[in-house]
Write a protein that holds these residues in place. Structure first.
Motif, short mmCIF file in Angstrom:
data_model
loop_
_atom_site.label_atom_id
_atom_site.label_comp_id
_atom_site.label_asym_id
_atom_site.label_seq_id
_atom_site.Cartn_x
_atom_site.Cartn_y
_atom_site.Cartn_z
N SER A 127 0.82 -1.22 0.00
CA SER A 127 0.00 0.00 0.00
C SER A 127 0.85 1.27 0.00
N LEU A 128 2.13 1.15 -0.37
CA LEU A 128 3.02 2.31 -0.43
C LEU A 128 2.77 3.05 -1.74
N LEU A 129 1.65 3.73 -1.78
CA LEU A 129 1.17 4.39 -3.00
C LEU A 129 1.57 5.86 -3.05
N TRP A 140 -4.68 2.88 -10.94
CA TRP A 140 -5.55 1.72 -10.80
C TRP A 140 -5.29 0.98 -9.49
N PHE A 141 -4.02 0.84 -9.11
CA PHE A 141 -3.71 0.12 -7.88
C PHE A 141 -4.24 0.89 -6.67
N SER A 142 -4.18 2.22 -6.74
CA SER A 142 -4.75 3.04 -5.67
C SER A 142 -6.25 2.77 -5.54
N GLU A 143 -6.93 2.69 -6.68
CA GLU A 143 -8.36 2.37 -6.67
C GLU A 143 -8.60 0.99 -6.08
N PHE A 144 -7.78 0.03 -6.45
CA PHE A 144 -7.86 -1.33 -5.93
C PHE A 144 -7.73 -1.34 -4.41
N MET A 145 -6.85 -0.50 -3.89
CA MET A 145 -6.61 -0.42 -2.45
C MET A 145 -7.62 0.47 -1.72
N GLY A 146 -8.65 0.92 -2.42
CA GLY A 146 -9.68 1.73 -1.77
C GLY A 146 -9.56 3.21 -2.03
N ILE A 148 -6.73 5.05 -1.87
CA ILE A 148 -5.83 5.68 -0.91
C ILE A 148 -4.49 6.09 -1.53
N ARG A 149 -3.79 6.92 -0.78
CA ARG A 149 -2.43 7.32 -1.10
C ARG A 149 -1.66 7.32 0.22
N TYR A 150 -0.45 6.76 0.22
CA TYR A 150 0.38 6.72 1.43
C TYR A 150 0.65 8.13 1.93
N LYS A 151 0.58 8.31 3.25
CA LYS A 151 0.81 9.63 3.84
C LYS A 151 1.97 9.64 4.83
N ASN A 152 1.95 8.72 5.82
CA ASN A 152 2.96 8.77 6.86
C ASN A 152 3.08 7.40 7.54
N TYR A 153 4.02 7.26 8.44
CA TYR A 153 4.18 6.01 9.18
C TYR A 153 4.89 6.28 10.50
N ILE A 154 4.84 5.28 11.40
CA ILE A 154 5.53 5.38 12.69
C ILE A 154 6.90 4.73 12.52
N THR A 188 -0.31 5.57 7.72
CA THR A 188 -1.53 6.37 7.58
C THR A 188 -1.66 6.75 6.10
N TYR A 189 -2.89 7.04 5.69
CA TYR A 189 -3.19 7.36 4.29
C TYR A 189 -3.91 8.69 4.20
N ASP A 190 -3.99 9.21 2.99
CA ASP A 190 -4.64 10.52 2.81
C ASP A 190 -6.14 10.46 3.03
N LYS A 191 -6.71 9.23 2.97
CA LYS A 191 -8.13 9.05 3.23
C LYS A 191 -8.37 7.65 3.75
N ASN A 192 -9.53 7.46 4.33
CA ASN A 192 -9.91 6.16 4.85
C ASN A 192 -10.43 5.29 3.69
#
Length: 264
Positions: A127-129, A140-146, A148-154, A188-192
């Motif tokens: 999901s590292l989009l 298309w892969f972003s659409e497949f994953m719901g 989303i776009r990758y935003k941040n991580y811990i 975390t992603y730019d949207k749920n």
């Protein structure tokens, strides 16, 4: 008299040969793999290499015990329609949604949208989009994953509790209602993704230890399936630390996903 003895001996040999032939046939049927799996993981793998190494060990044992085969690739060059047609399950073992050839992208898209070949399991890095390493976003892969776009991580990792939401889904069979994951980055992603996918499990951000400001804001899906696609598919966010293979709940999710994804 001697001729009768010879005939009996010959008859016994013929029966023995026939029985051996039947046993060999039976053994061949037993040994025939019930399904084939292909897994893609980055060559070397960087920080994900220890997880991938443990995954390969675990998968080898599972394949032996359950009579399926697994092949590995470390780039998308081999992927086309004919290649994917050989497999009933595609595992994206921390390989990101970039660095794909155009041919591989189209073949994979058809594999998922048409559902003719088999299923898919994606882990963590899948999901590292976004735009990474000079590669553009794969819409298309972003659409497949719901969507989303990758935003941040811990980056320093955090322990947290995962809540099973879809307890009746085959991927979560016999998995406890809640389970802890000791070390994970929790993207975390730019949207749920929830409006576009079937959420199977979430992480409880209030249980982060140590706490982190990197949060989705309460509803944070970590296992989901895009039921708009014809192929059976499940994304499992957890997949960075090799100790996950000491986590019974994670192992159950992975095992369930394999047999569900392969249609078994």
């Amino acid at each position: 008299m001697k001729q009768q003895v010879y005939r009996l001996i010959i008859s016994y040999f013929l029966v023995l040969i026939a029985l051996l032939g039947l046993n060999a046939s039976g053994l061949a049927q037993v040994k025939k793999a019930q399904f084939r799996v292909v897994a893609i993981a980055e060559k070397g793998g960087g920080v994900h290499a220890p997880f991938v190494a443990e995954a390969k060990k675990w998968l080898a044992q599972l394949a032996t015990e359950n009579n399926f085969t697994i092949d590995y690739i470390d780039n998308t060059e081999p992927i086309n329609d004919a290649f994917l047609a050989n497999y009933q399950l595609f595992i994206q073992l921390n390989y990101p949604p970039y660095m794909w050839t155009d041919t591989a992208k189209e073949a994979f898209r058809k594999y998922i949208t048409e559902g003719k070949g088999g299923g898919w399991i994606g882990f963590h890095h899948a999901s590292l989009l976004g735009e990474f390493d000079g590669y553009p976003m794969w819409p298309w892969f972003s659409e497949f994953m719901g969507g989303i776009r990758y935003k941040n991580y811990i980056a320093t990792f955090a322990k947290a509790t995962v809540h099973v939401e879809a307890k009746n889904h085959p991927c979560l069979r016999d998995v406890p209602a809640t389970f802890d994951v000791e070390k994970e980055e929790w993207y975390t992603y730019d949207k749920n993704p929830r409006p576009n996918v079937k959420v199977l499990a979430t992480v409880d951000e209030s249980t982060y230890s140590p706490d982190s400001a990197t949060k989705m804001g309460g509803d944070h899906p970590v296992i989901w399936s895009n039921e708009r696609m014809k192929a059976r598919n499940v994304y499992i966010f957890m997949g960075h630390h090799p100790d996950l293979f000491k986590n019974d709940s994670f192992v159950k999710v992975f095992r369930n996903a394999i047999f569900w994804g392969a249609g078994k």
